[in-house]
Design a protein around this motif. Structure first.
Motif, PDB file in Angstrom:
ATOM      1  N   GLY A  86       0.815  -1.206   0.000  1.00 51.57           N
ATOM      2  CA  GLY A  86       0.000   0.000   0.000  1.00 51.57           C
ATOM      3  C   GLY A  86       0.854   1.264   0.000  1.00 51.57           C
ATOM      4  N   ALA A  87       0.232   2.360  -0.359  1.00 52.11           N
ATOM      5  CA  ALA A  87       0.943   3.635  -0.493  1.00 52.11           C
ATOM      6  C   ALA A  87       1.581   4.118   0.811  1.00 52.11           C
ATOM      7  CB  ALA A  87       0.007   4.696  -1.065  1.00 52.11           C
ATOM      8  N   PRO A  88       0.891   4.043   1.964  1.00 54.00           N
ATOM      9  CA  PRO A  88       1.532   4.533   3.196  1.00 54.00           C
ATOM     10  C   PRO A  88       2.827   3.787   3.536  1.00 54.00           C
ATOM     11  CG  PRO A  88      -0.825   4.285   3.539  1.00 54.00           C
ATOM     12  CD  PRO A  88      -0.506   3.661   2.207  1.00 54.00           C
ATOM     13  N   CYS A  89       2.831   2.466   3.368  1.00 51.60           N
ATOM     14  CA  CYS A  89       4.031   1.685   3.680  1.00 51.60           C
ATOM     15  C   CYS A  89       5.143   1.947   2.675  1.00 51.60           C
ATOM     16  CB  CYS A  89       3.703   0.198   3.719  1.00 51.60           C
ATOM     17  SG  CYS A  89       2.694  -0.274   5.143  1.00 51.60           S
ATOM     18  N   LEU A  90       4.794   2.026   1.408  1.00 45.41           N
ATOM     19  CA  LEU A  90       5.817   2.326   0.403  1.00 45.41           C
ATOM     20  C   LEU A  90       6.418   3.713   0.637  1.00 45.41           C
ATOM     21  CD1 LEU A  90       4.125   0.859  -2.782  1.00 45.41           C
ATOM     22  CD2 LEU A  90       6.082  -0.077  -1.544  1.00 45.41           C
ATOM     23  N   GLY A  91       5.577   4.672   1.016  1.00 44.96           N
ATOM     24  CA  GLY A  91       6.068   6.007   1.326  1.00 44.96           C
ATOM     25  C   GLY A  91       6.976   6.005   2.540  1.00 44.96           C
TER      26      GLY A  91
END
Length: 160
Positions: A86-91
């Motif tokens: 997901g985007a939060p973890c990748l960020g």
């Protein structure tokens, strides 16, 4: 499973101080964790140990991991990784890399261990535990600011 991992992190400050998995299983069971949670955590920890054995040893005891990708290289995440993380973890992974506290070799282990967890997508709190466990396995003590970022609940924060 993550409650078990947090318990292991808090009670065995370094990965090499942790007992063998079969002995750890007995200790966790005696502490009152559910058998399914213990099993999942031990399988995950075994995968962490395997991943750690398959990377190159650091050139020195700090953060100079070899081989380092060139400045022009970029990590491209597969569709499955994007969906699972997901985007939060990748960020957050990108933030740690950009801050210089997550070398590429450790990033790959973080991604590998995150992909080995259930749930789509992995929550940011779960990813932070994974990062802590990777540091723990390599006996890396993050500095105070990184530790604060990994342990602090960001939901209550207000942006300035």
């Amino acid at each position: 499973m993550f409650e078990v991992l947090v318990y292991v992190y808090e009670n065995y400050w370094r990965g090499d101080a942790c007992p063998e998995l079969h002995q750890l299983e007995r200790k966790l069971s005696a502490h009152g964790f559910e058998p399914d949670e213990i099993h999942d955590a031990l399988v995950w920890l075994d995968g962490l140990n395997s991943a750690a054995e398959n990377i190159l040893v650091p050139a020195d005891s700090e953060t100079d991991w070899t081989p380092q990708p060139s400045d022009a290289s970029m990590r491209v995440y597969s569709i499955a990784e994007q969906d699972h993380l997901g985007a939060p973890c990748l960020g957050f992974i990108s933030f740690l890399e950009g801050s210089g506290v997550l070398p590429p070799a450790l990033r790959e282990i973080v991604v590998d261990r995150a992909m080995a967890t259930a749930g789509d997508p992995v929550s940011l709190d779960q990813l932070k535990i994974i990062v802590l466990m990777v540091y723990w396995r390599f006996s890396i003590e993050p500095d105070a600011l990184v530790l604060d970022e990994l342990c602090d609940d960001s939901e209550g924060r207000l942006a300035h």
